[in-house]
Design a protein around this motif. Structure first.
Motif, short mmCIF file in Angstrom:
data_model
loop_
_atom_site.label_atom_id
_atom_site.label_comp_id
_atom_site.label_asym_id
_atom_site.label_seq_id
_atom_site.Cartn_x
_atom_site.Cartn_y
_atom_site.Cartn_z
N UNK A 81 0.72 -1.10 -0.06
CA UNK A 81 0.03 0.12 -0.11
C UNK A 81 1.05 1.21 -0.01
N UNK A 82 0.50 2.16 -1.03
CA UNK A 82 1.12 3.54 -0.79
C UNK A 82 0.12 4.54 -0.15
N UNK A 83 0.65 5.19 0.86
CA UNK A 83 -0.46 6.09 1.39
C UNK A 83 -0.24 7.64 1.45
N UNK A 84 0.95 8.01 0.96
CA UNK A 84 1.55 9.49 1.20
C UNK A 84 2.14 9.66 -0.42
N UNK A 85 1.79 10.79 -0.67
CA UNK A 85 2.50 11.27 -2.01
C UNK A 85 4.17 11.18 -1.94
N UNK A 86 4.68 10.73 -2.95
CA UNK A 86 6.03 10.96 -3.35
C UNK A 86 6.38 11.63 -4.40
N UNK A 87 7.55 11.87 -4.75
CA UNK A 87 7.90 12.65 -5.90
C UNK A 87 7.74 11.54 -7.21
N UNK A 88 7.27 11.87 -8.39
CA UNK A 88 7.08 11.03 -9.32
C UNK A 88 8.37 10.58 -9.95
N UNK A 89 8.54 9.55 -10.77
CA UNK A 89 9.95 9.04 -11.47
C UNK A 89 10.45 10.31 -12.34
N UNK A 90 11.80 10.44 -12.11
CA UNK A 90 12.63 11.15 -12.67
C UNK A 90 12.32 11.61 -14.20
N UNK A 91 12.06 10.75 -15.02
CA UNK A 91 11.52 10.95 -16.25
C UNK A 91 10.07 10.99 -16.56
N UNK A 92 9.42 11.13 -15.56
CA UNK A 92 7.89 10.91 -15.62
C UNK A 92 7.25 11.76 -16.65
N UNK A 93 7.78 13.03 -16.77
CA UNK A 93 7.10 14.11 -17.88
C UNK A 93 7.30 13.70 -19.19
#
Length: 107
Positions: A81-93
């Motif tokens: 489970x993930x319940x808190x926001x994290x930074x997106x993957x480095x090349x997400x955009x």
């Protein structure tokens, strides 16, 4: 009717959706998120928060992505489970909006 994370999340994994989920139904893999259909309460909050527009109501999943309904259910059983926001993957955009990414899914 649960909500389903579809292909555009692959290699992006923005987690804005996780912050608004009142029941912690998101599960995290290496480069993709899934929604546990047994935990989802159909609140719709995650849909508007997804920068990749990758979340759909089960009945609205595009025909070409119907396999993601079963994929979410399968992976939610083993991923944490993930319940808190994290930074997106480095090349997400760079990956946001790229088609045909299913082969890039890391389990």
């Amino acid at each position: 009717m649960a909500y389903v994370v579809t292909e555009n999340c692959i290699k992006c994994k923005y987690t804005d959706c996780v912050d608004v989920c009142p029941v912690d139904c998101f599960h995290e893999g290496p480069n993709f998120l899934v929604i546990d259909p047994e935990e989802c309460i159909d609140c719709t909050l995650c849909v508007a928060e997804c920068p990749a527009s990758a979340i759909f109501a089960e009945d609205d999943v595009p025909d070409a992505m119907h396999g993601f309904i079963a994929l979410n259910a399968e992976l939610a059983k083993t991923w944490p489970v993930i319940a808190e926001r994290k930074e997106p993957l480095d090349d997400a955009d760079a990956w946001n909006g790229v088609a045909d990414k299913l082969d890039k899914l890391e389990r």
